[in-house]
Scaffold this active site. Structure first.
Site, PDB file in Angstrom:
ATOM      1  N   GLU A 134      79.069  78.139  23.448  1.00 33.51           N
ATOM      2  CA  GLU A 134      79.923  79.323  23.370  1.00 33.51           C
ATOM      3  C   GLU A 134      80.814  79.447  24.612  1.00 33.51           C
ATOM      4  O   GLU A 134      81.196  80.534  25.026  1.00 33.51           O
ATOM      5  CB  GLU A 134      79.092  80.606  23.183  1.00 33.51           C
ATOM      6  N   THR A 136      81.417  77.147  28.463  1.00 34.69           N
ATOM      7  CA  THR A 136      80.646  76.925  29.683  1.00 34.69           C
ATOM      8  C   THR A 136      80.855  78.056  30.691  1.00 34.69           C
ATOM      9  O   THR A 136      81.788  78.861  30.568  1.00 34.69           O
ATOM     10  CB  THR A 136      81.073  75.603  30.346  1.00 34.69           C
TER      11      THR A 136
END
Length: 400
Positions: A374, A376
């Site tokens: 989702e 880094t």
């Protein structure tokens, strides 16, 4: 527990019903799943009876509106549930995470009425597993860098490309595939999203990825070789829906992942406190050592700060006061915090914390992924910094 289902879209999940669901979920996690964590880790499989129980509880559709057979939780409720789900192996949540999150929310927010009617009830019940097929080699989760192409052919679209690290790919019935329909131009970025059944000719799912952690949660590569889908498979009926749908779904999911991280950190803290209160060294309980107490204090501080931050970010999302910066703030802080708490848990356990049969060893491996998917931690920092600078610039322009 039986899912609360209604056909009236105006009915929301009230506080009493939510408290009941939360209590049942906590009992399920701690009394049913936690005792089988080692089995799940060793077999790399979530037992069928646990999956069935999750379906019966309505967990495959907790964030799907009640109009479509889900429980209809808003994000404020979602994060409270996520903190409970995060207390155990993250493979549990992965079973139904894509249905409720990045895949399901694309359909909820951007699908046509016909697309919602066709898929959402089955997604909410768990009869259909939906996967979010965005990530590609060289592009990560950035829709701008997509190489998968969709070419119009008469009334159909033909998709060709490859997707990497796709959660639930091996058990998915439906892929939400993001593809480029044209180069970016003045009308938009040319990124669309398509509903692609997993049994469509030309769809091939690779072997299960061998991961450091998250045993029981499957990811795999998805190959698309001239996959033909009808025009009705274009989500929202428009080509440029894809980019906005991806960004919005990922932003919402970041708050959810932050809450999972808090739940996992709470588990690591509880394991640490229990061990420190009972383990001895040279005849003394190690919890009496000030340096051990200091590590526990740092763990508790991180967990409490993360929990408060997640709740604030969820409220900002629901109230629509911040749907960009706050999700990234919550995700980067809580996932980084959970990594530190897990590291301290292993340190408190000493050599035993490095052993496979000890919970904190698994937590240490599992929590590492939260800083990657989702978006880094580095991407979150760019979103936060860039967002704040843009806000300041817009304010300055408005004051001229």
């Amino acid at each position: 527990m039986t899912a609360i289902v209604t056909s009236d879209p105006t009915i929301q999940l009230d506080d009493d019903d939510f408290r009941d669901i939360l209590a049942h979920t906590r009992g399920f996690v701690r009394n049913v799943v936690v005792p089988r964590e080692q089995e799940i880790d060793e077999t790399d499989t979530v037992p069928a009876e646990i999956r069935t129980a999750a379906k019966d509880m309505g967990l495959f559709g907790f964030a799907i509106p009640q109009e479509w057979g889900g429980l209809g939780m808003n994000l404020i409720q979602d994060v409270e549930l996520a903190m409970e789900l995060g207390y155990t192996t993250l493979a549990l949540r992965s079973m139904f995470g894509t249905n409720n999150g990045i895949a399901g929310q694309v359909l909820v927010n951007y699908g046509t009425d016909e697309q919602k009617a066709r898929w959402l009830e089955d997604i909410a019940s768990g009869d259909v597993v939906a996967s979010f097929a965005l990530t590609e080699t060289g592009a990560g989760s950035n829709p701008v860098g997509l190489r998968t192409k969709a070419v119009r052919d008469g009334d159909d679209w033909v998709l060709t490309g490859e997707k990497r690290f796709i959660t639930n790919a091996l058990i998915a019935n439906l892929f939400l595939v993001f593809a480029r329909t044209r180069p970016a131009d003045g009308d938009g970025l040319g990124v669309a999203v398509f509903l692609v059944p997993s049994d469509a000719p030309g769809v091939q799912v690779g072997s299960k990825d061998r991961k450091m952690g998250h045993a029981g949660s499957t990811t795999a590569t998805v190959h698309l070789d001239a996959v033909r889908v009808p025009s009705s498979a274009l989500v929202g009926g428009r080509e440029d829906v894809g980019y906005r749908a991806a960004l919005a779904s990922l932003a919402r999911s970041r708050v959810h992942v932050a809450a999972l991280a808090v739940g996992h950190a709470q588990r690591a803290l509880d394991e640490s406190v229990t061990y420190a209160a009972t383990a001895t060294q040279h005849g003394s309980v190690i919890g009496d050592f000030q340096l051990v107490q200091a590590m526990i204090a740092d763990q508790q501080t991180g967990v409490m700060a993360g929990r408060a931050l997640v709740r604030d970010a969820a409220r900002a999302w629901v109230e629509q006061t911040d749907r960009r910066v706050a999700p990234s703030v919550a995700k980067v802080f809580c996932t980084e915090m959970a990594g530190k708490v897990a590291d301290l848990a292993v340190q408190i356990h000493g050599g035993s914390g490095y052993m496979r049969e000890v919970a904190v060893e698994r937590i240490y491996r599992d929590v590492r992924l939260l800083r990657l998917y989702e978006g880094t931690s580095e991407i979150q920092r760019l979103i936060i910094g860039g967002g704040l600078v843009k806000q300041a610039r817009n304010t300055a322009v408005g004051q001229r």
